[in-house]
Design a protein around this motif. Structure first.
Motif, mmCIF file in Angstrom:
data_model
loop_
_atom_site.group_PDB
_atom_site.id
_atom_site.type_symbol
_atom_site.label_atom_id
_atom_site.label_comp_id
_atom_site.label_asym_id
_atom_site.label_seq_id
_atom_site.Cartn_x
_atom_site.Cartn_y
_atom_site.Cartn_z
ATOM 1 N N GLU A 73 -17.165 14.864 3.111
ATOM 2 C CA GLU A 73 -15.973 15.422 3.745
ATOM 3 C C GLU A 73 -15.197 16.191 2.686
ATOM 4 O O GLU A 73 -14.900 15.655 1.616
ATOM 5 C CB GLU A 73 -15.091 14.325 4.343
ATOM 6 N N ASN A 95 -11.731 19.567 7.506
ATOM 7 C CA ASN A 95 -10.603 19.206 8.376
ATOM 8 C C ASN A 95 -9.847 20.451 8.824
ATOM 9 O O ASN A 95 -9.449 21.257 7.993
ATOM 10 C CB ASN A 95 -9.628 18.296 7.627
ATOM 11 N N GLU A 118 -13.816 18.644 11.578
ATOM 12 C CA GLU A 118 -13.107 17.424 11.975
ATOM 13 C C GLU A 118 -11.762 17.794 12.597
ATOM 14 O O GLU A 118 -10.971 18.518 11.997
ATOM 15 C CB GLU A 118 -12.875 16.508 10.757
ATOM 16 N N ASP A 122 -11.626 12.972 14.573
ATOM 17 C CA ASP A 122 -11.082 12.264 13.417
ATOM 18 C C ASP A 122 -10.045 11.241 13.884
ATOM 19 O O ASP A 122 -9.398 11.431 14.912
ATOM 20 C CB ASP A 122 -10.411 13.300 12.500
ATOM 21 N N LYS A 158 -15.101 9.445 14.276
ATOM 22 C CA LYS A 158 -14.732 8.786 13.021
ATOM 23 C C LYS A 158 -13.715 7.697 13.337
ATOM 24 O O LYS A 158 -12.586 7.994 13.730
ATOM 25 C CB LYS A 158 -14.160 9.803 12.027
HETATM 26 CA CA CA Z 1 -10.939 13.856 8.166
#
Ligand code: CA
Ligand code: C2E
Ligand code: CA
Ligand code: CA
Length: 279
Positions: free
Chosen positions: A58, A117, A149, A179, A200
């Motif tokens: 990530e 993200n 995400e 997320d 997640k």
């Molecule tokens: Ca994240």
């Protein structure tokens, strides 16, 4: 009550002014940071629980501030959203992650997924998916290598634009992860959108494992939803062996957290991947 309101107002007013001054200064600094190359990415491994292999990273944003040192995203992302700077930050982050994938590929690093993200609804704006496609093409890798995400909180407002963007992302081959799953209290209608591949599970539930029976129940329920819908699962914030063991036995597929690895720089990721015997 009126009296109180007046007092309250007077009491908070100077603080609010200080706060908005602080935010204005932050906005000025963020604009400078974008131009001055003060941002960089850290990469945190995501590990396949059954094998211990690193299967993804990530990308996490860092700001090398000239006076304050390394500033974490929790301190500026929200302000950037409010000050209208998040689009440019999203663009910077995507560009940085795609360039890094190309560098790793050229260095012969075993290919892994890279998750990025994105805040808010930039991804559902006209032209986003097209420009992402061009960016990926320019860096010459398969779109399935990249994952986006998006927090559950953002998915709450499921409009036509979101659906259109999700279809386009799916068509392009870029997967989406939800997320902080479990914290959004939202309708679950968005889980049916085709681009969504991963959930997640939020760190706030994982941290209570295995001792807290409520967290155990929530985690098992979230894993049940994922299984029923055919979505992959990643546990966030795994910090200790007992949490790792719990998630493994509960059937979660991947884990991320300090137990496996901290966010690292690109060179450290390269070293880890090149000596990982699973690859
Ligand atoms: Ca994240
Ligand atoms: P997130 O997406 O939930 O990212 C995970 C955060 O948890 C990261 O913090 C990571 O360093 C931290 N973390 C990882 N493992 C553990 C663990 O075992 N224990 C604990 N206590 N923490 C762990 P970070 O890098 O400070 O990022 C915070 C948040 O800022 C992220 O939460 C994400 O929402 C946002 N963010 C980070 N990078 C970006 C970015 O490039 N763009 C945008 N829009 N937001 C970002
Ligand atoms: Ca998260
Ligand atoms: Ca989280």
């Amino acid at each position: 009550a009126k009296m109180e309101e007046r007092n309250t107002f007077r009491f908070y007013s100077p603080l609010m002014q200080a706060d908005s001054r602080r935010r204005l200064r932050l906005a000025t600094e963020l604009r400078r940071a974008l131009g001055a190359d003060e941002f960089f990415m850290a990469y945190q491994p995501s590990v396949e629980l059954k094998t211990g292999r690193i299967v993804a990273v990530e990308a996490l944003l860092r700001w090398r501030h000239p006076e304050r040192g390394c500033v974490m995203p929790g301190e500026f992302i929200e302000a950037a959203e409010q000050m209208g700077l998040i689009r440019r930050i999203d663009e910077w982050v995507l560009q940085a992650a795609c360039a890094q994938i190309e560098r790793w590929d050229r260095a012969g690093v075993p290919p892994i997924r890279v998750a990025v993200n994105l805040s808010a609804h930039g991804f559902s704006q006209e032209g986003f998916v097209d420009s992402l496609q061009r960016l990926i093409q320019r860096h010459g890798f398969d779109p399935s290598r990249l994952m986006i995400e998006i927090t559950e909180r953002v998915m709450l407002r499921l409009g036509e634009d979101t659906e259109r963007a999700m279809r386009a992302l799916h068509h392009l081959g870029v997967g989406v992860a939800i997320d902080d799953f479990g914290t959004g209290y939202s309708s679950m209608a968005y889980l049916k959108l085709p681009a969504i591949e991963y959930l997640k599970l939020d760190r706030s539930f994982v941290s209570g494992l295995p001792g807290n029976p409520d967290d155990v129940a929530i985690i098992e329920a979230l894993l049940g939803i994922a299984r029923a819908l055919g979505l992959h699962t990643i546990a966030e914030g795994v910090e200790v062996e007992a949490q790792h063991q719990f998630m493994l036995r509960a059937g979660c597929e991947e884990g991320q957290g300090y137990y496996y690895a901290y966010p690292l720089d690109a060179a450290e990721i390269e070293r880890l991947l090149c000596r990982d015997p699973g690859h």
